[in-house]
Design an enzyme around this catalytic site. Sequence first.
Site, PDB file in Angstrom:
ATOM      1  N   SER A 477       0.693  -1.075  -0.089  1.00  0.00           N
ATOM      2  CA  SER A 477      -0.029   0.111   0.146  1.00  0.00           C
ATOM      3  C   SER A 477       0.833   1.245  -0.088  1.00  0.00           C
ATOM      4  O   SER A 477       1.604   1.525  -1.022  1.00  0.00           O
ATOM      5  CB  SER A 477      -0.906  -0.074   1.139  1.00  0.00           C
ATOM      6  N   ASP A 488      10.036   5.688 -10.120  1.00  0.00           N
ATOM      7  CA  ASP A 488       9.378   6.577 -11.214  1.00  0.00           C
ATOM      8  C   ASP A 488      10.477   7.921 -11.660  1.00  0.00           C
ATOM      9  O   ASP A 488      10.731   7.992 -12.616  1.00  0.00           O
ATOM     10  CB  ASP A 488       8.176   6.870 -11.165  1.00  0.00           C
ATOM     11  N   LYS A 502      -0.851  -4.206  -3.221  1.00  0.00           N
ATOM     12  CA  LYS A 502      -2.118  -3.578  -2.925  1.00  0.00           C
ATOM     13  C   LYS A 502      -1.995  -2.154  -3.463  1.00  0.00           C
ATOM     14  O   LYS A 502      -1.495  -1.234  -3.198  1.00  0.00           O
ATOM     15  CB  LYS A 502      -2.201  -3.525  -1.402  1.00  0.00           C
TER      16      LYS A 502
END
Length: 730
Positions: A477, A488, A502
């Site tokens: 999560s 990224d 998740k």
Amino acid sequence: MKASRVVSGSLIALALAVPLALMARPDAIANVPATPNADQVAASKLVYGLLSDSRYAYRPRALDESLSGEIFDRYFENLDAGKLFFTQQDIARFEPLRTGMGAAVRDGNVAPALEVFALYKQRVAERITGARELLKQDIFDFSGSDRWEYDREDAPWAADASELDTLWRQSVRNDWLRLKLAGKADDEIRKTLDRRYLNTANTVASLNDEDAFSSFLNAYTGSIDPHTDYFNPRAARLFNQSMSLSLEGIGAQLQKQDDVVVIREVIAGGPAAISNRFKPGDRIVGVGQGTNGPMEDVIGWRIDDVVDKIKGPKDTQVRLDVVPAEATLDSEPVRITLTRARVRLEEQAAKAETLTLPADTEGGREKQIGVIKLPAFYQDFEGRRNRDGEYASATRDVARLLEEFKTKNIDGVVLDLRNNGGGSLNEAVELTGLFIDQGPVVQVRESGGRVGVQGDRDPGVAWDGPLAVLINRGSASASEIVAGAIQDYGRGLIIGETTFGKGTVQNLVDLDRWPANETKRFGQVKLTIAQFFLPGGSSTQNKGVEPDIHFPVTVDATEFGESTYDNALPWTRIAAVPHTQYGDFAPLLPRLEALHDTRVATDKEFVWWAEDIAEFRAEREKKFVSLNEAERRAERDRQTEKRQVRQEERRALGLELDPLADDSDDDGLQASERAIAQQNRLEKAAEDRPDPLLRESAAILADAVRLLNADRDLSATVLPVSTAPGRWAR
């Protein structure tokens, strides 16, 4: 059903005291005298309204026949995940309820759930009675080829009671053999197991209609998606306490031992610690409110009921009757009066340490790598809303630790998110902002398809130097948002295992908001409201975050993770949003992997860890243990010898000793059966064991710093000098 969950306590703790006469007519729902109270009816209707409405739920589902059947199956499996109490005959007996479970939720009719609970209690009582009777019999010959097949998650329900008899016989024999191998005499084994089984029976008997109601509603919420949950008012308080890292009480961790609540740990800075009158192992036998309220004998009470009596608003008083750990239980208790206070739970807060790595060349400089271990993304929501400057926040704590690192002139930071299951989305966004200078962190797509972007708006960073994020399968999560965003942006190296997967967002909905109740009556729902996507457009849902440098897999994706849930959302992606690309580690990774492979090949601790993981996974694949004493004893001796040899090698090589090496043999006991001091010592030793993965992560980061410092062209390719943050060359 992989998504089956145990709600409101352990498997055995899900039962309700309902007259066994109810079982005479399992199809006569209307004749069940135990009926839900008005609050339960209202709460059930509110939960149904939320989860069936696309304005609230990300993936609403109509309460049709299909969903009703899922609720039916999930309810039984949540109660009896090991399939050791119900038989196929029992399931068939309640089959007429299958199509009515949905209507029961919608109408707030808990009668079907109470019927199932009644039979569950009856079956538990029968099995526990049978297990205690087995202890009196001569069934403990361990010379044959029998085995205990303990993994029954995917097994069918036992056909009948006779098949369960066989399963329980093997289970009891395994319990006995474990204690025998630990050196216990027969009389001691019999006494230990009899007490264990009796405690199980007492736990079942202590639960009430609120437990039954919560379990029933969670069979419904779990059928919607794996991360939607119902919390009754008590469970909601505990959840909010865990997120805020604080409570109002005396500052002591408690646990149940037999019929008594025992102090497990005294929390530093709390009233109990300040009084200097408590220690681990002390038993609380009575509680009184204020300076002169009546004392209540709490022996035999449920632990959560005792906790509710002890906790209370700060600046109020509570009196405790305490029997010291060294005294017999029938000794005269000591009465202690404490003033409650707000206590910070530091155990789950961010913590820092510094690792020193040797120079890679003669005359070179040692590297100092700072490590921040973050167990959860916590935030005191109420404190923040109240503009309380002292509210708990993972981001604030990590920022403070980074400032301390900067004063030490460290060479890099490893953010350890292993087994961090998530928490506050807002904290994940703000914490990522400590390492990037403004920009999107996460995209959030709501049920209607609208995509919003949450990001860091504050100029500047708390740390602009070398960074690595350590993850494993237990990182989920919010942890995946941070690791994925760092990846990224090309802001740091991601090291470890693929994460949990998740990729959904939950929000807490207070069911008391609509009637505007002054007191908490209906509880809360942790409701899936959106799906998150990384700045690059990929969801972490199901796939998780893939590390740049892989460590051996500790647990297979088929056994643990989002992909094991039968009703999890699939992976997908959306369009990327513009974000800065601080670097691209791809040209550096082959050299880092080569250095990593060379180093771990001769790193004793890493080699041992990898061997143990491979052995553990092979054992799990078997899904059974032998009940042959000679085989088990030979394996036990082999493990003992292996630990001793390793410890001797550590001494010879000057390595850090394993504090758990002398205590790793299975003593056959459950944690609650050990003396508090012994259990605390074992847990502390486990925490202090050598951590080769953390040290190797720091070494990989140090390698990256050295390579980039030594090769200007490589540094310019991987991390452009003109881009900040990300100035790794030091």
